[in-house]
Design a protein around this motif. Sequence first.
Motif, mmCIF file in Angstrom:
data_model
loop_
_atom_site.group_PDB
_atom_site.id
_atom_site.type_symbol
_atom_site.label_atom_id
_atom_site.label_comp_id
_atom_site.label_asym_id
_atom_site.label_seq_id
_atom_site.Cartn_x
_atom_site.Cartn_y
_atom_site.Cartn_z
ATOM 1 N N GLY A 87 45.145 53.242 33.717
ATOM 2 C CA GLY A 87 46.716 53.902 33.662
ATOM 3 C C GLY A 87 47.498 53.151 35.415
ATOM 4 N N ASN A 88 48.369 53.975 35.800
ATOM 5 C CA ASN A 88 48.678 53.704 36.665
ATOM 6 C C ASN A 88 48.250 55.248 38.134
ATOM 7 N N ASP A 89 46.570 54.962 37.795
ATOM 8 C CA ASP A 89 46.219 56.807 38.288
ATOM 9 C C ASP A 89 44.832 55.347 38.989
ATOM 10 N N ASN A 124 52.622 39.627 34.237
ATOM 11 C CA ASN A 124 53.255 41.300 34.592
ATOM 12 C C ASN A 124 52.350 41.479 34.195
ATOM 13 N N VAL A 125 50.963 41.887 33.940
ATOM 14 C CA VAL A 125 49.988 42.794 33.084
ATOM 15 C C VAL A 125 49.477 44.058 34.472
ATOM 16 N N GLY A 126 50.085 43.520 35.692
ATOM 17 C CA GLY A 126 49.780 43.990 36.600
ATOM 18 C C GLY A 126 49.015 44.001 37.470
ATOM 19 N N LYS A 127 47.722 42.427 37.625
ATOM 20 C CA LYS A 127 46.771 41.948 37.645
ATOM 21 C C LYS A 127 46.427 42.182 39.502
ATOM 22 N N ALA A 140 47.698 40.633 47.407
ATOM 23 C CA ALA A 140 48.605 40.369 46.281
ATOM 24 C C ALA A 140 49.817 40.813 46.380
ATOM 25 N N LYS A 141 51.209 39.896 45.950
ATOM 26 C CA LYS A 141 52.072 40.386 45.498
ATOM 27 C C LYS A 141 52.137 40.905 44.397
ATOM 28 N N THR A 142 53.240 42.229 44.175
ATOM 29 C CA THR A 142 53.433 42.629 43.335
ATOM 30 C C THR A 142 54.674 43.110 43.353
ATOM 31 N N GLY A 143 55.098 43.088 41.729
ATOM 32 C CA GLY A 143 56.532 43.671 41.037
ATOM 33 C C GLY A 143 57.473 41.853 40.610
HETATM 34 P P1 G4P Z 1 51.583 40.776 38.041
HETATM 35 O O1 G4P Z 1 50.746 40.645 38.906
HETATM 36 O O2 G4P Z 1 49.732 40.489 36.558
HETATM 37 O O3 G4P Z 1 52.112 39.846 37.925
HETATM 38 O O4 G4P Z 1 51.574 42.373 38.049
HETATM 39 P P2 G4P Z 1 51.904 43.188 38.890
HETATM 40 O O5 G4P Z 1 51.187 43.603 39.854
HETATM 41 O O6 G4P Z 1 53.013 42.370 39.962
HETATM 42 O O7 G4P Z 1 52.995 44.714 38.334
HETATM 43 C C1 G4P Z 1 53.757 44.232 37.499
HETATM 44 C C2 G4P Z 1 54.627 45.619 36.853
HETATM 45 O O8 G4P Z 1 53.776 46.729 36.524
HETATM 46 C C3 G4P Z 1 55.199 46.363 38.632
HETATM 47 O O9 G4P Z 1 56.308 47.152 38.901
HETATM 48 C C4 G4P Z 1 53.567 47.049 38.300
HETATM 49 O O10 G4P Z 1 54.646 48.366 39.347
HETATM 50 C C5 G4P Z 1 53.070 47.879 37.285
HETATM 51 N N1 G4P Z 1 52.370 48.451 36.558
HETATM 52 C C6 G4P Z 1 50.909 48.115 37.277
HETATM 53 N N2 G4P Z 1 49.948 48.534 36.973
HETATM 54 C C7 G4P Z 1 50.544 49.390 36.299
HETATM 55 C C8 G4P Z 1 50.140 50.112 35.349
HETATM 56 O O11 G4P Z 1 48.782 50.562 35.090
HETATM 57 N N3 G4P Z 1 51.247 50.781 34.552
HETATM 58 C C9 G4P Z 1 52.470 51.103 34.831
HETATM 59 N N4 G4P Z 1 53.073 52.142 34.032
HETATM 60 N N5 G4P Z 1 52.721 50.109 35.732
HETATM 61 C C10 G4P Z 1 51.943 49.616 36.746
HETATM 62 P P3 G4P Z 1 57.557 45.828 38.833
HETATM 63 O O12 G4P Z 1 57.821 47.087 38.419
HETATM 64 O O13 G4P Z 1 58.102 45.049 38.207
HETATM 65 O O14 G4P Z 1 57.388 45.982 40.436
HETATM 66 P P4 G4P Z 1 57.708 47.106 41.276
HETATM 67 O O15 G4P Z 1 58.874 47.924 41.535
HETATM 68 O O16 G4P Z 1 56.280 48.306 41.044
HETATM 69 O O17 G4P Z 1 56.951 46.594 42.975
#
Ligand code: G4P
Length: 287
Positions: A87-89, A124-127, A140-143
């Motif tokens: 998760g987030n942590d 967007n899976v959070g890779k 890596a760029k996120t968001g």
């Molecule tokens: P990607 O490389 O697979 O495209 O994904 P990325 O890491 O950019 O993450 C996509 C969105 O998912 C980001 O939010 C990120 O903060 C969120 N995220 C990643 N891991 C988790 C997790 O375990 N739990 C939750 N709840 N969210 C997660 P975003 O709003 O699109 O961008 P940002 O505002 O955080 O930068």
Amino acid sequence: MAIQWFPGHMNKARNEIKEIMPQMDVIIEVLDARIPYSSENPMVATLREGKPVIKILNKADLADPKMTQIWKDYFEQENGVKAIAFGNDKAAEVHRINELCKKLVPHKVGADKQIKAMIMGIPNVGKSTLINVLAGRIVAKTGNEPAVTKAQQRIKLEDGIMLYDTPGMLWPKVENENSGYRLGATGAIRDTAIEYEEVASYTAEYLLRAYPALLKARYKIDELPESDWEFVEMAGKKRGCIRGGNQIDTYKMSEILINELRDGIIGRITMETPAMREEEEIMVAGL
Ligand code: G4P
């Protein structure tokens, strides 16, 4: 639901992965724990060449914990597959990936040896977030940025692990309409490609069946209606989504429902079960 799909882009990613796959020891596949089936990319299964796979059920903080355990057990029935939920942590737990890599590829553990791990996942899976945590720095760029094709990246981790990132991987051609809706509902597909009211109606139908108590609590409805659209109207009225002529603004309510689902405000929700996956796989095969 129609989904933008870029064949040229996918072919490029496929060729890159195919070329590098023989050198890899292990695959790290990042999935969205809320939709472990629809966030899979079939490329992993077809290009895997029997290599061990670590499936990361990411965003588990938003998913139903009971279902995450069910998915984990389901995936691990397959030979050479291990699953971990994050998760987030992540920071405190991420070392478990290194440990699993070493366990799955023991012959590559040693002072002069290196485990090559390929990380894959649809947008967007959070890779990227996971890569940054694994690397302990921003690599890596996120968001919610549009997918940009970059050159393949190698990132050196601790424990003699080299991580190979495969950027530019989009979701596969979605032949299964249900998967399209669920990718839209969870936000894997960006809003330009989704139709809010259609996705909200699909979502409401699923939630009425699978999580009625959460819907009742969140939208303060004692007696839930039978149909998804009645629910959207009822919740819209409760929320004051009204436009000219005292009409219920179903578009606005659809947006609210989807955004609250994505943000985890309705509760911890998983939109797929292994049984749905098996049923839908049969359906897709018959198309
Ligand atoms: P990607 O490389 O697979 O495209 O994904 P990325 O890491 O950019 O993450 C996509 C969105 O998912 C980001 O939010 C990120 O903060 C969120 N995220 C990643 N891991 C988790 C997790 O375990 N739990 C939750 N709840 N969210 C997660 P975003 O709003 O699109 O961008 P940002 O505002 O955080 O930068």
